[in-house]
Design a protein around this motif. Sequence first.
Motif, mmCIF file in Angstrom:
data_model
loop_
_atom_site.group_PDB
_atom_site.id
_atom_site.type_symbol
_atom_site.label_atom_id
_atom_site.label_comp_id
_atom_site.label_asym_id
_atom_site.label_seq_id
_atom_site.Cartn_x
_atom_site.Cartn_y
_atom_site.Cartn_z
ATOM 1 N N UNK A 1 0.839 -1.207 0.000
ATOM 2 C CA UNK A 1 0.000 0.000 0.000
ATOM 3 C C UNK A 1 0.871 1.252 0.000
ATOM 4 N N UNK A 2 0.286 2.321 -0.494
ATOM 5 C CA UNK A 2 0.985 3.587 -0.659
ATOM 6 C C UNK A 2 0.190 4.675 0.045
ATOM 7 N N UNK A 3 0.872 5.514 0.784
ATOM 8 C CA UNK A 3 0.236 6.680 1.392
ATOM 9 C C UNK A 3 0.895 7.933 0.843
ATOM 10 N N UNK A 4 0.094 8.841 0.355
ATOM 11 C CA UNK A 4 0.597 10.088 -0.217
ATOM 12 C C UNK A 4 0.040 11.240 0.603
ATOM 13 N N UNK A 5 0.909 11.972 1.288
ATOM 14 C CA UNK A 5 0.490 13.114 2.110
ATOM 15 C C UNK A 5 0.569 14.376 1.268
ATOM 16 N N UNK A 6 -0.569 15.052 1.153
ATOM 17 C CA UNK A 6 -0.670 16.215 0.271
ATOM 18 C C UNK A 6 -1.215 17.409 1.038
ATOM 19 N N UNK A 7 -0.595 18.566 0.824
ATOM 20 C CA UNK A 7 -1.138 19.832 1.313
ATOM 21 C C UNK A 7 -2.035 20.376 0.209
ATOM 22 N N UNK A 8 -3.259 20.731 0.593
ATOM 23 C CA UNK A 8 -4.204 21.313 -0.359
ATOM 24 C C UNK A 8 -4.603 22.668 0.190
ATOM 25 N N UNK A 9 -4.383 23.721 -0.573
ATOM 26 C CA UNK A 9 -4.737 25.065 -0.122
ATOM 27 C C UNK A 9 -5.820 25.643 -1.020
#
Length: 164
Positions: free
Chosen positions: A99-107
């Motif tokens: 499994x893959x986890x992608x941490x993204x900042x969304x503004x």
Amino acid sequence: MRRYKVVSAVAAGCMLAATAACSLESNQERAERLATQGLRPEVSRIRAVVKGVLRTAWTSGDVSNRQLTSAMELHFGRFDKPRSGGMGIFAMHFSPAGSVGTDIVIESQSSDSGFNAAQAAVAACVRFSGAPGPDPAVDIHDVACPSTVAATNVRILKVADQSQ
């Protein structure tokens, strides 16, 4: 008696106007509400893109960490080199199970024009996680934002933990 009715009507009108004015949102509140509304559809859009990347990786047979990282960065950019729209990946996580986890900042930013113009910026830091497959499920969870986001004049929001 007639004077009493006129005074009563004027007093009632003033009270109604004062009550209505108190219930109206300020320009700053309106700008924050609009920015927040702009953030929620973006989370759904990103989930769909992550699903597509995981499906494509599975179809191509290349599910290496390097390939998945490259594909995610191609779509979302890196937070230290943000793309337009104030979005970017700030961490990637890989489990031995695949499994893959992608941490993204969304503004999201919004402004409310008017006599007292206001601007607002909101951000969410979200982990999109799933495993490559023909129809991958992508879960969404709030994560702590990088200190560089928290240090700015941005209100950090939580998006409810959602699975799909």
